[in-house]
Design a protein around this motif. Sequence first.
Motif, PDB file in Angstrom:
ATOM      1  N   GLN A  23      31.743  15.854  76.272  1.00 40.87           N
ATOM      2  CA  GLN A  23      30.731  15.360  77.190  1.00 40.87           C
ATOM      3  C   GLN A  23      30.696  16.194  78.469  1.00 40.87           C
ATOM      4  O   GLN A  23      29.628  16.482  79.013  1.00 40.87           O
ATOM      5  CB  GLN A  23      31.011  13.891  77.519  1.00 40.87           C
ATOM      6  CG  GLN A  23      30.755  12.948  76.345  1.00 40.87           C
ATOM      7  CD  GLN A  23      30.822  11.485  76.765  1.00 40.87           C
ATOM      8  OE1 GLN A  23      31.712  11.090  77.505  1.00 40.87           O
ATOM      9  NE2 GLN A  23      29.893  10.699  76.300  1.00 40.87           N
ATOM     10  N   ALA A  26      28.717  19.563  78.164  1.00 38.83           N
ATOM     11  CA  ALA A  26      27.409  19.428  77.511  1.00 38.83           C
ATOM     12  C   ALA A  26      26.542  20.645  77.807  1.00 38.83           C
ATOM     13  O   ALA A  26      26.495  21.147  78.934  1.00 38.83           O
ATOM     14  CB  ALA A  26      26.716  18.157  77.988  1.00 38.83           C
ATOM     15  N   LYS A  28      23.159  22.684  78.371  1.00 38.68           N
ATOM     16  CA  LYS A  28      21.826  22.413  78.909  1.00 38.68           C
ATOM     17  C   LYS A  28      20.761  22.754  77.873  1.00 38.68           C
ATOM     18  O   LYS A  28      20.811  23.819  77.242  1.00 38.68           O
ATOM     19  CB  LYS A  28      21.604  23.218  80.183  1.00 38.68           C
ATOM     20  CG  LYS A  28      20.304  22.864  80.915  1.00 38.68           C
ATOM     21  CD  LYS A  28      20.227  23.620  82.241  1.00 38.68           C
ATOM     22  CE  LYS A  28      18.955  23.262  83.001  1.00 38.68           C
ATOM     23  NZ  LYS A  28      18.882  23.990  84.281  1.00 38.68           N
ATOM     24  N   LYS A  48      18.063  10.176  76.511  1.00 38.01           N
ATOM     25  CA  LYS A  48      18.696  10.719  77.713  1.00 38.01           C
ATOM     26  C   LYS A  48      19.434   9.623  78.482  1.00 38.01           C
ATOM     27  O   LYS A  48      20.619   9.764  78.808  1.00 38.01           O
ATOM     28  CB  LYS A  48      17.620  11.351  78.592  1.00 38.01           C
ATOM     29  CG  LYS A  48      18.081  11.774  79.986  1.00 38.01           C
ATOM     30  CD  LYS A  48      18.845  13.056  79.979  1.00 38.01           C
ATOM     31  CE  LYS A  48      19.069  13.542  81.403  1.00 38.01           C
ATOM     32  NZ  LYS A  48      19.813  14.817  81.435  1.00 38.01           N
ATOM     33  N   TYR A  53      21.993  11.897  73.935  1.00 39.42           N
ATOM     34  CA  TYR A  53      22.098  13.358  73.984  1.00 39.42           C
ATOM     35  C   TYR A  53      23.497  13.769  74.456  1.00 39.42           C
ATOM     36  O   TYR A  53      24.098  14.699  73.916  1.00 39.42           O
ATOM     37  CB  TYR A  53      21.044  13.943  74.930  1.00 39.42           C
ATOM     38  CG  TYR A  53      19.620  13.853  74.423  1.00 39.42           C
ATOM     39  CD1 TYR A  53      19.290  14.261  73.132  1.00 39.42           C
ATOM     40  CD2 TYR A  53      18.600  13.377  75.241  1.00 39.42           C
ATOM     41  CE1 TYR A  53      17.984  14.189  72.672  1.00 39.42           C
ATOM     42  CE2 TYR A  53      17.289  13.305  74.795  1.00 39.42           C
ATOM     43  CZ  TYR A  53      16.982  13.702  73.507  1.00 39.42           C
ATOM     44  OH  TYR A  53      15.690  13.628  73.058  1.00 39.42           O
ATOM     45  N   ARG A  54      24.003  13.093  75.459  1.00 39.92           N
ATOM     46  CA  ARG A  54      25.334  13.406  75.965  1.00 39.92           C
ATOM     47  C   ARG A  54      26.395  13.217  74.880  1.00 39.92           C
ATOM     48  O   ARG A  54      27.345  13.993  74.780  1.00 39.92           O
ATOM     49  CB  ARG A  54      25.647  12.511  77.164  1.00 39.92           C
ATOM     50  CG  ARG A  54      26.970  12.842  77.859  1.00 39.92           C
ATOM     51  CD  ARG A  54      27.199  11.975  79.090  1.00 39.92           C
ATOM     52  NE  ARG A  54      27.317  10.568  78.738  1.00 39.92           N
ATOM     53  CZ  ARG A  54      26.438   9.613  79.049  1.00 39.92           C
ATOM     54  NH1 ARG A  54      25.341   9.935  79.730  1.00 39.92           N
ATOM     55  NH2 ARG A  54      26.628   8.359  78.699  1.00 39.92           N
ATOM     56  N   ASP A  59      22.923  18.331  77.428  1.00 38.72           N
ATOM     57  CA  ASP A  59      22.386  17.903  78.712  1.00 38.72           C
ATOM     58  C   ASP A  59      20.898  18.236  78.697  1.00 38.72           C
ATOM     59  O   ASP A  59      20.493  19.343  79.070  1.00 38.72           O
ATOM     60  CB  ASP A  59      23.101  18.640  79.854  1.00 38.72           C
ATOM     61  CG  ASP A  59      22.475  18.343  81.213  1.00 38.72           C
ATOM     62  OD1 ASP A  59      21.798  17.305  81.353  1.00 38.72           O
ATOM     63  OD2 ASP A  59      22.659  19.166  82.135  1.00 38.72           O
ATOM     64  N   VAL A  61      17.181  18.367  79.756  1.00 38.27           N
ATOM     65  CA  VAL A  61      16.400  18.363  80.991  1.00 38.27           C
ATOM     66  C   VAL A  61      14.933  18.385  80.616  1.00 38.27           C
ATOM     67  O   VAL A  61      14.492  19.260  79.856  1.00 38.27           O
ATOM     68  CB  VAL A  61      16.744  19.588  81.865  1.00 38.27           C
ATOM     69  CG1 VAL A  61      15.878  19.606  83.119  1.00 38.27           C
ATOM     70  CG2 VAL A  61      18.228  19.587  82.224  1.00 38.27           C
TER      71      VAL A  61
END
Length: 326
Positions: A23, A26, A28, A48, A53-54, A59, A61
Amino acid sequence: MENIVNGCNRGILVIFLLFSSFQLHAEKFVFTTAWTPQAEFAGYYVAKEKGFYRDVGLDVVFRSPSLTGSVYHRLETDECDAGMFSLMAAIDIVAHGTSLVNIFQTSMNSSYLIVSRWGKNPLALRGGRLGVYMSEPNYLAFILDRKRRMNFEWVFFTGNINVFLSGGVDAMAVVSYSEFLLLRQAGFEMKEGSLFRFKDHGYNIQENGVYVKRDYFESHPEQVRRFAAASRRGWKWAALHPEETLDIVMGYVRRENVQTNRVIQRLMLEEILRLQIDSDSGRREFRVRPDMVRRACLLMRDCGRIDREVSYQELMGRTKRLGVDN
């Protein structure tokens, strides 16, 4: 016995540390959606905010497109790792030389329809003014225009229904989860005879899915697999918890100052979830249908939009690249 307990505790600690490390490190993953925050993207927001996702080491975005930064431009210039396109848009892009691969699909049906301003059958509006959004070519309206020789006068606009309500156009191409709902909320009467639902006339083509460039797909196979798995989990959760999902959506809406309301977003979420149900199986399948790829290619080639067929295998990244010897 004490040794066994100590051994178990050490094993649990190792697993915990590995999970925590996963975690903390993670990777991006930048994802550009098709529009500003709204319930159309609810399952991704859920994935999210709920940590899905984590949990898989990503991560994620979110980025929104703009008039000066389209989804395609951002993907092409490596400003994002993945972008959202309709199936027809992806086929168009691939046919014109940019290799894209579908990594996750939500839409299983077409949401497009034409609404007549004056209560007439849209097919009776030959030569009329048709309002269409600038954000993406309205492939189905273009194909209808060519096949039926409608000779529409195209009126392009950027984001609301005022041009339609003011009588500036004779009809407007809309989607059932957005502008159609806004027209209903505005009190505009829409009788079935004044609507042309593309899915009911041989044009039921899947819409939005998530795509990456072929290079990224080949160099990051685990990332795209994990993104798809967590996204699927997010959408399934959203379908089971609509009110909590709306809380999450409205958080994104407020952060980007999007002008909307919870009522519209609730209706949008309901319609988006309905469009995810496959018309044949009656299930949420999260897949691209090969028959719809073939149908889309046929329609687009017949009207001159593309000059070669893009296969299902190509869209899924399962073929050799054209001109590349593996």
